[in-house]
Design an enzyme around this catalytic site. Structure first.
Site, PDB file in Angstrom:
ATOM      1  N   PRO A 190       2.221   1.456   5.426  1.00  0.00           N
ATOM      2  CA  PRO A 190       1.595   0.750   4.312  1.00  0.00           C
ATOM      3  C   PRO A 190       0.540  -0.258   4.795  1.00  0.00           C
ATOM      4  O   PRO A 190       0.544  -0.617   5.984  1.00  0.00           O
ATOM      5  CB  PRO A 190       2.761  -0.002   3.662  1.00  0.00           C
ATOM      6  N   PRO A 191      -0.344  -0.704   3.887  1.00  0.00           N
ATOM      7  CA  PRO A 191      -1.361  -1.675   4.269  1.00  0.00           C
ATOM      8  C   PRO A 191      -0.732  -2.985   4.749  1.00  0.00           C
ATOM      9  O   PRO A 191       0.363  -3.339   4.315  1.00  0.00           O
ATOM     10  CB  PRO A 191      -2.135  -1.937   2.973  1.00  0.00           C
ATOM     11  N   GLY A 205      -0.190  -4.233  10.242  1.00  0.00           N
ATOM     12  CA  GLY A 205      -0.662  -4.510  11.597  1.00  0.00           C
ATOM     13  C   GLY A 205      -1.305  -3.343  12.321  1.00  0.00           C
ATOM     14  O   GLY A 205      -1.488  -3.404  13.532  1.00  0.00           O
ATOM     15  N   SER A 244      11.238  12.794  -6.143  1.00  0.00           N
ATOM     16  CA  SER A 244      12.390  11.969  -5.787  1.00  0.00           C
ATOM     17  C   SER A 244      12.979  11.196  -6.957  1.00  0.00           C
ATOM     18  O   SER A 244      14.003  10.539  -6.826  1.00  0.00           O
ATOM     19  CB  SER A 244      12.032  11.024  -4.637  1.00  0.00           C
ATOM     20  N   LYS A 268      11.673   2.454   0.933  1.00  0.00           N
ATOM     21  CA  LYS A 268      12.423   2.310  -0.314  1.00  0.00           C
ATOM     22  C   LYS A 268      13.510   1.244  -0.178  1.00  0.00           C
ATOM     23  O   LYS A 268      13.751   0.465  -1.092  1.00  0.00           O
ATOM     24  CB  LYS A 268      13.040   3.653  -0.713  1.00  0.00           C
TER      25      LYS A 268
HETATM   26  P1  ADP Z   1      -3.286  -2.782   8.394  1.00  0.00           P
HETATM   27  O1  ADP Z   1      -4.377  -2.297   9.276  1.00  0.00           O
HETATM   28  O2  ADP Z   1      -1.964  -2.110   8.643  1.00  0.00           O
HETATM   29  O3  ADP Z   1      -3.623  -2.824   6.956  1.00  0.00           O
HETATM   30  P2  ADP Z   1      -3.851  -5.357   9.590  1.00  0.00           P
HETATM   31  O4  ADP Z   1      -3.850  -5.012  11.029  1.00  0.00           O
HETATM   32  O5  ADP Z   1      -5.160  -5.533   8.909  1.00  0.00           O
HETATM   33  O6  ADP Z   1      -2.970  -4.308   8.800  1.00  0.00           O
HETATM   34  O7  ADP Z   1      -2.934  -6.656   9.410  1.00  0.00           O
HETATM   35  C1  ADP Z   1      -3.109  -7.606   8.400  1.00  0.00           C
HETATM   36  C2  ADP Z   1      -2.885  -8.982   8.958  1.00  0.00           C
HETATM   37  O8  ADP Z   1      -1.539  -9.170   9.325  1.00  0.00           O
HETATM   38  C3  ADP Z   1      -3.697  -9.272  10.199  1.00  0.00           C
HETATM   39  O9  ADP Z   1      -4.164 -10.593  10.121  1.00  0.00           O
HETATM   40  C4  ADP Z   1      -2.709  -9.126  11.333  1.00  0.00           C
HETATM   41  O10 ADP Z   1      -3.056  -9.921  12.413  1.00  0.00           O
HETATM   42  C5  ADP Z   1      -1.412  -9.562  10.690  1.00  0.00           C
HETATM   43  N1  ADP Z   1      -0.224  -8.882  11.244  1.00  0.00           N
HETATM   44  C6  ADP Z   1       0.316  -7.721  10.822  1.00  0.00           C
HETATM   45  N2  ADP Z   1       1.405  -7.400  11.538  1.00  0.00           N
HETATM   46  C7  ADP Z   1       1.571  -8.378  12.445  1.00  0.00           C
HETATM   47  C8  ADP Z   1       2.543  -8.618  13.485  1.00  0.00           C
HETATM   48  N3  ADP Z   1       3.548  -7.770  13.726  1.00  0.00           N
HETATM   49  N4  ADP Z   1       2.410  -9.729  14.222  1.00  0.00           N
HETATM   50  C9  ADP Z   1       1.389 -10.588  13.992  1.00  0.00           C
HETATM   51  N5  ADP Z   1       0.460 -10.434  13.044  1.00  0.00           N
HETATM   52  C10 ADP Z   1       0.535  -9.343  12.261  1.00  0.00           C
END
Ligand code: ADP
Length: 667
Positions: A250-251, A254, A574, A617
């Protein structure tokens, strides 16, 4: 006289431009076959009328070719410990993911430490001995053959990583060797050498899969460079083969930031292309030059922008392509990603091969099942799941708050968020699998705090952020525990769905009214979901007595099934078990417990089939305040594989038949 002078002037400027371009071409480091083509174009240009439209097109084209990073690469930093440190410092948790990435890098490091074996084939003794001598001095492992037949024998016995062969030889020539090598060892790089002025040969050799083409008389440096490129290419081919990384989840979990960290750990440049908004194949592979306003595709554009031929290139939302598209973008992507063919990627605008094999591709997707099978086949999917509340809290404390403190200029008096305040933001102001909104909310608080400090209404000291302050800065709460706060009702059952943004809960509502035995379905349901509703109704009708439902109840009744938020399209099998349970509740007049969620595919014969997205879920159920989750028995392995803190506070029940769980859901 005037006219003569004017033409003289035009000629002069044109020849300066041509000379300048010639210099750029020679300095650009492009492979010899591309350089020949660029020089041929330049020759055409020098004969064109500068006022003609074609002149500008050709000029732009040649200039573009000279600005590409043909052989510019950053050196990889292959220090595994450093990579591990960078990943751990910047990303909380994600242990499985980080391990997979480190393994990936470890393979790369190992294969780059080995010297490649080279076979030299040349029937001229002096040339052969010379090459042998030069390459041995460079520490390569060299074997040579004095004709095609001898080379064939050697190739039968062993594999070479690089073959350097003369084209023109008595008997079996260089092309025969190329064919044999490509058939037997597709990964071996073949470099062809021949007498000057045979561009046709060069083109043919490259078409047949030769790695490079070098014209005689060659410079020693040219040979060395070509061998070096071939061996580097070999390294990246070995380690990335069959394993283009695909980050799925999901968005806000990270994926992008981890991609960036990998680039930093390796010391590579980083670029990103979003495939989500792309409408046609040409955006990936470029337009042909004959097309008015032609442009190269995004892959080549991004590589040019980074200025190196080996960046980490992230292709976002690969699961969003190839729906209603012009051309076939998936096959263009395949060409770019596939290590077997991407050393000669052809962008329509460039019209000459560009070597993408140095690029480290990472693709991202929300739901990997939506990726085209041919693409998915070549990827190694690494799943990113949503975060638990505890993980979100820790990420906020360790990463998001420090980051926002700096970004909003509060470094000197950093705000101190209490645990309760962070939990309040997570539970009442966000409802998501990832942490994008959480970061946004923290940013809002920091910004408002900064404003107050500037206005003078807050002292310049660290401020403690309590739950009350959160409410003051963010306004009234936005989300409630939907389930815990709702009343139990007849005909309304809680279900779980898996969407692009992670998991979510739904309420399936069923009602009956006087009518002509029709089934009405509303709530933007897709075909699969409509069919599961029909199957659920048929199953209940045909087994009415099992559930204690009298047959008459179906007489002269219309049945209506609705799934709110009506504006959001929903689909998938589902919800079958959820719909069935809503109908049973309706017909038996027993209210359903709101805090029990049920998910599973129901067949017409009453079997329960497993469903996808269990992890998401489960997280969604916890976010919504669900206490008990009922899942298909065949999903037990998914549940067993979940870390304990995902399941904490939830009762999980496995069902084989819907009959088994009626008394758990209904009051
Ligand atoms: P995605 O590409 O999955 O949509 P992003 O990489 O853009 O997610 O992450 C969104 C924000 O959350 C960023 O600022 C990222 O640094 C932070 N973030 C997400 N997961 C982590 C994590 N495990 N540890 C530290 N920061 C995280």
């Amino acid at each position: 006289m005037k006219l003569f002078k004017k033409t003289d002037k035009i000629d002069e400027t044109r020849s300066t431009i041509v000379e300048e371009l010639r210099r750029k071409i020679l300095q650009s480091g492009m492979p010899s076959q591309v350089r020949d083509i660029a020089l041929a174009e330049l020759d055409l240009l020098s004969k064109m009328n500068p006022a003609a439209a074609e002149y500008t097109i050709t000029l732009t084209y040649i200039e573009y070719l000279t600005t590409l990073p043909w052989n510019k690469k950053t050196a990889d930093n292959l220090d595994l410990e450093r990579a591990e440190r960078i990943l751990n410092e910047r990303h909380y948790g994600l242990y499985g993911v980080k391990n997979r990435i480190l393994e990936h890098l470890a393979v790369k490091i190992l294969s780059s430490n080995r010297n490649p074996r080279i076979l030299i084939v040349d029937d001229e003794e002096i040339a052969r001995k010379n090459l042998e001598h030069i390459l041995r001095k460079e520490n390569y492992d060299v074997v040579s053959a004095k004709n095609g037949a001898e080379a064939f024998k050697l190739l039968d016995e062993q594999e070479f990583e690089i073959v350097l062969t003369d084209i023109k030889m008595e008997g079996l020539d260089g092309f025969a060797i190329l064919d044999k090598v490509k058939a037997k060892y597709p990964n071996t790089k073949v470099i062809m050498i021949t007498a000057y002025a045979a561009v046709d040969n060069a083109v043919e050799a490259i078409k047949k899969g030769a790695f490079h083409y070098i014209a005689k008389p060659f410079k020693i440096e040219e040979i060395k460079l070509s061998i070096k490129q071939a061996s580097e290419d070999r390294v990246s081919t070995i380690s990335t083969k069959g394993s283009i990384l695909c980050f799925a989840g999901p968005p806000g979990t990270g994926k992008t930031s981890l991609g960036k960290s990998i680039a930093d750990a390796l010391g590579r440049k980083f670029a990103r292309i979003s495939l989500g908004g792309i409408k046609d194949e040409a955006e990936i592979r470029g337009h042909r030059r004959t097309y008015a306003g032609a442009k190269p595709g995004r892959i080549i554009e991004e590589i040019r922008r980074t200025g190196v031929a080996n960046p980490v290139l992230m292709l976002d939302e690969i699961d969003k392509i190839c729906q209603d598209f012009k051309g076939d973008p998936a096959s263009a992507l395949l060409e770019a990603l596939d290590p077997e063919q991407n050393h000669a990627f052809i962008d329509h605008y460039l019209d000459v091969p560009f070597d993408l094999s140095g690029v480290m591709f990472i693709v991202t997707a929300n739901i990997p099942d939506n990726i085209q099978p041919a693409l998915l086949d070549r990827m190694e999917v690494i799943e990113f799941s949503g975060y638990t509340e505890e993980e979100k809290k820790n990420i906020a404390l360790k990463h998001l708050i420090p980051k926002q403190t700096t970004e909003q200029g509060l470094t000197e008096f950093p705000p101190e968020f209490t645990d309760e305040a962070i939990l309040k933001i997570i539970q009442e102001y966000t409802r998501e699998a990832g942490i994008r909104n959480l970061e946004r909310m923290i940013a809002t608080i920091c910004r408002k705090l900064a404003t107050e400090v500037v206005k003078g209404s807050k002292p310049k000291t660290p401020v403690k952020i309590t739950p009350e302050m959160v409410e003051k800065y963010l306004g009234p709460r936005r989300y409630y525990f939907e389930v815990a706060d709702a009343k139990n009702r007849v005909g309304v059952v809680t279900g779980l769905v898996w969407t692009e943004t992670g998991g979510d809960i739904i309420f399936v509502e069923a009602a009956k009214m006087k009518g002509k035995r029709e089934l009405i379905l509303t709530g933007s349901l897709g075909n699969i979901m409509r069919e599961s509703a029909q199957a659920a109704l048929s199953y209940i009708k045909s087994n009415a007595s099992v559930f204690g439902i009298s047959e008459e109840i179906f007489e002269n009744q219309d049945i209506h099934i609705h799934v709110p938020q009506g504006a959001i399209p929903k689909d998938g099998p589902s919800a079958g078990a959820t719909i069935a349970m809503a109908l049973i509740s309706l017909f038996t007049n027993r209210p359903a417990k709101r805090d029990v969620a049920i998910t599973g595919e129901l067949t017409l014969s009453g079997r329960i089939l497993p469903v996808g997205g269990i992890k998401e879920k489960i997280l969604a159920a916890k976010r919504a305040g669900v206490k008990t989750v009922i899942v298909p028995h065949r999903n037990k392995v998914d549940i067993d594989n979940l870390p304990e803190d995902f399941k904490k506070g939830l009762k999980i029940i496995f069902m084989e038949k819907i009959e088994d769980v009626v008394d758990i859901v209904l009051i």
